[in-house]
Design a protein around this motif. Structure first.
Motif, short mmCIF file in Angstrom:
data_model
loop_
_atom_site.label_atom_id
_atom_site.label_comp_id
_atom_site.label_asym_id
_atom_site.label_seq_id
_atom_site.Cartn_x
_atom_site.Cartn_y
_atom_site.Cartn_z
N HIS A 215 -5.08 5.51 0.17
CA HIS A 215 -4.10 5.15 1.38
C HIS A 215 -3.71 3.92 1.57
O HIS A 215 -3.21 3.49 2.56
CB HIS A 215 -4.75 5.91 2.74
N SER A 218 -0.06 3.82 2.77
CA SER A 218 0.18 4.50 3.92
C SER A 218 0.12 3.66 5.29
O SER A 218 -0.49 2.29 5.16
CB SER A 218 -0.95 5.71 4.09
N GLY A 222 -4.87 2.54 4.83
CA GLY A 222 -6.44 3.04 4.55
C GLY A 222 -7.46 2.65 5.20
O GLY A 222 -8.26 3.06 5.14
#
Length: 265
Positions: A215, A218, A222
């Motif tokens: 992630h 993202s 993460g």
């Protein structure tokens, strides 16, 4: 005369002795009760049993919600520490009084906003059923719940990997003896600084774990917010053959605290 005497003797023998009538009536009552399946339980005793059962259910729900929650391990991402199907007990009081997760802790957290970017909707009926079964560790966790190991806390610089293939935290290589023997510390290179109030988490079976590394791109990078941590995994409760406490690792004992303002590259 003989005939009359015989009748008299027969009449005497057929007359119950003192107390025999009472004993006979008891035998009749016992036989009737046995045919009926025993005495019926009174409505009062049934009500008491129901109230006791309800009180036990409420106690378990409160215990699970505030103190100790069973949690079923659904995948092999934490092998060999945790196996698929293990029922673990999550200590929800582990981080009280301002104490936060430490490096090496195995935690359960709600990944909403970090590992799961969109809110997962669940049928209300199935949600209630799942939560009821989860009290006894009989249901898999919600899709937003994850179990991982803390590798970095707020301010730490976590890098992978050094020349020996090990993860470094604040410049110190970590010998992660708990890792799955078939894998390596990470096949993905990264160099991150953990923001304050968040955690960098990874599975023990690194090649079979979707964790903070997956992630990085993202929102949140993460990182798991500390306030989304449900608790620390302290015990394996089931199966019986694996029942034990979770050993505290010394892998991070040589890692220094991050300098004020966080570590820098």
């Amino acid at each position: 005369m003989d005939t009359q005497a015989q009748h008299t003797e027969r009449d005497r023998s057929s007359t119950p002795a003192h107390g025999a009538g009472e004993e006979g009536s008891r035998s009749v009552r016992r036989s009737r009760l046995s045919r009926r399946g025993g005495p019926r339980r009174s409505p009062m005793s049934l009500r008491a049993a129901g109230l006791t059962g309800a009180a036990c259910a409420v106690f378990l729900l409160l215990l699970s919600h505030f103190v100790l929650q069973p949690f079923q391990i659904p995948s092999g991402s934490m092998e060999p520490t945790l196996q698929v199907g293990d029922r673990v007990l999550v200590n929800k009081l582990a981080y009280g009084s301002g104490a936060g997760p430490r490096r090496g802790d195995v935690i359960v957290f709600d990944g909403t906003g970090s590992f799961v970017q969109e809110e997962v909707t669940e049928n209300p009926v199935s949600s209630v059923v799942r939560e009821g079964l989860a009290v006894f560790g009989l249901a898999e966790p919600a899709e937003t719940d994850f179990v991982k190991r803390v590798v970095g806390v707020g301010g730490d610089r976590v890098v992978c990997c050094d020349k020996g293939g090990r993860v470094e935290v604040n410049g110190v290589p970590v010998d992660e003896t708990y890792l799955h023997p078939d894998g390596v510390p990470s096949e993905v290179a990264f160099d991150i600084v953990v923001p304050e109030g968040t955690l960098w988490v990874m599975g023990d079976h690194r090649s079979n774990s979707r964790d903070s590394r997956d992630h990085l791109g993202s929102p949140g990078g993460g990182m798991v917010p500390v306030d989304m941590v449900i608790g620390r995994v302290d015990w394996i409760g089931w199966p019986v053959g694996r029942a034990s406490g979770i050993d505290t690792t010394e892998a991070f004992s040589g890692v220094p605290d991050a300098p004020p303002g966080g570590a820098h590259g």
